[in-house]
Design a protein around this motif. Sequence first.
Motif, PDB file in Angstrom:
ATOM      1  N   ARG A   1      15.529  32.131   9.169  1.00  0.00           N
ATOM      2  CA  ARG A   1      14.351  33.009   8.510  1.00  0.00           C
ATOM      3  C   ARG A   1      15.337  32.034   7.241  1.00  0.00           C
ATOM      4  O   ARG A   1      15.867  31.362   7.080  1.00  0.00           O
ATOM      5  CB  ARG A   1      15.462  33.986   9.166  1.00  0.00           C
TER       6      ARG A   1
ATOM      7  N   ASN B   1      17.666  49.123   9.189  1.00  0.00           N
ATOM      8  CA  ASN B   1      17.698  50.386   9.368  1.00  0.00           C
ATOM      9  C   ASN B   1      18.350  50.937   9.925  1.00  0.00           C
ATOM     10  O   ASN B   1      19.285  51.825  10.024  1.00  0.00           O
ATOM     11  CB  ASN B   1      16.335  50.391  10.031  1.00  0.00           C
TER      12      ASN B   1
ATOM     13  N   TYR C   1      15.593  40.284   9.598  1.00  0.00           N
ATOM     14  CA  TYR C   1      16.760  41.634  10.194  1.00  0.00           C
ATOM     15  C   TYR C   1      16.280  42.502  10.360  1.00  0.00           C
ATOM     16  O   TYR C   1      17.675  43.074   9.874  1.00  0.00           O
ATOM     17  CB  TYR C   1      18.309  41.140  10.978  1.00  0.00           C
ATOM     18  N   PHE C   2      15.367  43.445   9.843  1.00  0.00           N
ATOM     19  CA  PHE C   2      14.804  44.428   9.156  1.00  0.00           C
ATOM     20  C   PHE C   2      15.495  45.488  10.378  1.00  0.00           C
ATOM     21  O   PHE C   2      15.200  46.918   9.323  1.00  0.00           O
ATOM     22  CB  PHE C   2      13.317  44.592   8.516  1.00  0.00           C
ATOM     23  N   LYS C   3      15.303  45.617  11.200  1.00  0.00           N
ATOM     24  CA  LYS C   3      16.063  46.367  12.048  1.00  0.00           C
ATOM     25  C   LYS C   3      17.081  46.717  11.799  1.00  0.00           C
ATOM     26  O   LYS C   3      17.529  47.716  12.206  1.00  0.00           O
ATOM     27  CB  LYS C   3      15.027  45.957  14.265  1.00  0.00           C
TER      28      LYS C   3
ATOM     29  N   ARG D   1       1.272  45.021   0.577  1.00  0.00           N
ATOM     30  CA  ARG D   1       1.827  44.454   1.677  1.00  0.00           C
ATOM     31  C   ARG D   1       1.032  44.906   2.978  1.00  0.00           C
ATOM     32  O   ARG D   1      -0.493  45.266   3.045  1.00  0.00           O
ATOM     33  CB  ARG D   1       2.397  46.502   1.813  1.00  0.00           C
TER      34      ARG D   1
ATOM     35  N   ASP E   1      12.941  51.849   3.150  1.00  0.00           N
ATOM     36  CA  ASP E   1      12.386  52.396   2.141  1.00  0.00           C
ATOM     37  C   ASP E   1      12.560  51.552   0.862  1.00  0.00           C
ATOM     38  O   ASP E   1      12.399  51.026   0.840  1.00  0.00           O
ATOM     39  CB  ASP E   1      12.312  53.346   2.215  1.00  0.00           C
TER      40      ASP E   1
ATOM     41  N   LYS F   1      11.213  31.674  11.054  1.00  0.00           N
ATOM     42  CA  LYS F   1      12.063  32.643  11.501  1.00  0.00           C
ATOM     43  C   LYS F   1      12.816  31.911  12.475  1.00  0.00           C
ATOM     44  O   LYS F   1      14.539  31.779  12.953  1.00  0.00           O
ATOM     45  CB  LYS F   1      11.527  33.912  12.522  1.00  0.00           C
TER      46      LYS F   1
HETATM   47  N1  LIG Z   1      12.784  51.808   6.449  1.00  0.00           N
HETATM   48  C1  LIG Z   1      11.707  51.698   7.063  1.00  0.00           C
HETATM   49  N2  LIG Z   1      11.580  50.329   8.048  1.00  0.00           N
HETATM   50  C2  LIG Z   1       9.726  49.782   8.531  1.00  0.00           C
HETATM   51  C3  LIG Z   1       8.867  50.043   8.078  1.00  0.00           C
HETATM   52  N3  LIG Z   1       8.333  49.682   8.660  1.00  0.00           N
HETATM   53  C4  LIG Z   1       8.700  49.431   9.731  1.00  0.00           C
HETATM   54  N4  LIG Z   1       9.864  49.171   9.745  1.00  0.00           N
HETATM   55  C5  LIG Z   1      11.211  48.531  10.344  1.00  0.00           C
HETATM   56  O1  LIG Z   1      10.524  47.914  10.210  1.00  0.00           O
HETATM   57  C6  LIG Z   1      11.338  46.615  11.327  1.00  0.00           C
HETATM   58  C7  LIG Z   1      11.238  45.560  12.222  1.00  0.00           C
HETATM   59  O2  LIG Z   1      11.882  44.978  12.886  1.00  0.00           O
HETATM   60  P1  LIG Z   1      11.184  44.325  14.145  1.00  0.00           P
HETATM   61  O3  LIG Z   1       9.739  43.830  14.693  1.00  0.00           O
HETATM   62  O4  LIG Z   1      12.058  43.930  15.230  1.00  0.00           O
HETATM   63  O5  LIG Z   1      11.986  42.723  13.381  1.00  0.00           O
HETATM   64  P2  LIG Z   1      13.456  42.359  12.629  1.00  0.00           P
HETATM   65  O6  LIG Z   1      14.563  43.406  12.538  1.00  0.00           O
HETATM   66  O7  LIG Z   1      12.819  42.732  10.452  1.00  0.00           O
HETATM   67  O8  LIG Z   1      13.508  40.938  12.923  1.00  0.00           O
HETATM   68  P3  LIG Z   1      12.387  39.802  11.924  1.00  0.00           P
HETATM   69  O9  LIG Z   1      11.628  39.772  11.322  1.00  0.00           O
HETATM   70  O10 LIG Z   1      12.741  39.139  13.575  1.00  0.00           O
HETATM   71  O11 LIG Z   1      13.853  39.334  11.696  1.00  0.00           O
HETATM   72  C8  LIG Z   1      11.754  48.049  12.534  1.00  0.00           C
HETATM   73  O12 LIG Z   1      12.674  48.396  12.834  1.00  0.00           O
HETATM   74  C9  LIG Z   1      10.109  48.758  11.695  1.00  0.00           C
HETATM   75  O13 LIG Z   1      10.863  50.432  11.933  1.00  0.00           O
HETATM   76  C10 LIG Z   1       8.903  50.869   6.900  1.00  0.00           C
HETATM   77  O14 LIG Z   1       7.784  51.710   6.480  1.00  0.00           O
HETATM   78  N5  LIG Z   1      10.501  51.697   6.407  1.00  0.00           N
END
Ligand SMILES: Nc1nc2c(ncn2[C@@H]2O[C@H](COP(=O)(O)OP(=O)(O)OP(=O)(O)O)[C@@H](O)[C@H]2O)c(=O)[nH]1
Length: 313
Positions: free
Chosen positions: A305, A193, A188-190, A225, A202, A301
């Motif tokens: 997760r 952020n 859930y990294f989106k 990475r 970051d 996932k």
């Molecule tokens: N802060 C930051 N965000 C990043 C970077 N690279 C990628 N991201 C973010 O990582 C997020 C990945 O989102 P998704 O691929 O939708 O996956 P997710 O929200 O992690 O969901 P799941 O993987 O299904 O759990 C996106 O919002 C990208 O903008 C980075 O270098 N820095």
Amino acid sequence: MFTIEILMQAVMESRDGILIADARAPDHPVIFANPAFEQLSGYDLEDILGRNCRFLQGTDQAQRNISILANSLEKGKHSIVTLRNYRKDGSLFWNELSISPVFDQSGVLTHFIGIQKDVTARVVLEQRLRKERRLLERDKENLEQLVVHDTLTGIYSRKYFEDQLRTRWDQLIDTQESLVMMFIDVDYFKGFNDTYGHIAGDDALRKVASILDDSLRRDSEFVARFGGEEFIVLATEMTAEQAIMHAENLCRSVRDLDIPHAASPHQFLTISCGVVRMKPSSMAQPEVLLEQADSALYQAKARGRNQVASCEP
Ligand SMILES: Nc1nc2c(ncn2[C@@H]2O[C@H](COP(=O)(O)OP(=O)(O)OP(=O)(O)O)[C@@H](O)[C@H]2O)c(=O)[nH]1
């Protein structure tokens, strides 16, 4: 017919500066300088005659080549050195000085003859080239560092991982050992952020990278990475059970960082991990490991997760 006049004319018209010093008089005074030397140094004949030619070095006497020169003259030997000399107006010129001792018929040292060439243009060019080479080497090192290491987290880069994958795959075809890959993705990294901002995102990636890196125990494994919020561990010398336990430890280590994540059902930042262990074969390409690790990750996932799924072909 060769005459003494021709010899004199040759010396007077030479493009190189010529000096003759008296080796028997105290402090070896200059007794002759040709016009080219006057032109080269800016000194007139009357400024030069009777002086030891060290006046050309001014106060810049601490030159290594001066002692090299003095040593060979002491032994009565010929010597060529390049010295920093100064013209009458104080300007620097690089003097390629060739000095020979002159002996009389009974073998007594009577004179020194010095031929002087202004090689300033060449020395300045060499200095510039050396400086440019040093800068290029530094840039090359910086670039190599950038290619091998990820700029955000400092761990290995995707490029390094891809090179290692290919190399290890080829090496293990012969030994029939298995290669282990763990494909890791932050959950859930989106949402993270969106909740805390990109800079906090970051920072979290740096912390995850660092704990993954610190959790590796063997010299034969490394973490890179892969891109965005994805990481890869590549390892050897592990059974399938060890690989899964190791991946579960990694998940726990990240969860134990206690990074709050309000947008995740787990409430803290977590990772999911797909594990695959495979014996490399010349019949397949190493990318097959990535495909299988990716599909195991997809299962982790899908199952909620913060967990490990494996795929042992
Ligand atoms: N802060 C930051 N965000 C990043 C970077 N690279 C990628 N991201 C973010 O990582 C997020 C990945 O989102 P998704 O691929 O939708 O996956 P997710 O929200 O992690 O969901 P799941 O993987 O299904 O759990 C996106 O919002 C990208 O903008 C980075 O270098 N820095």
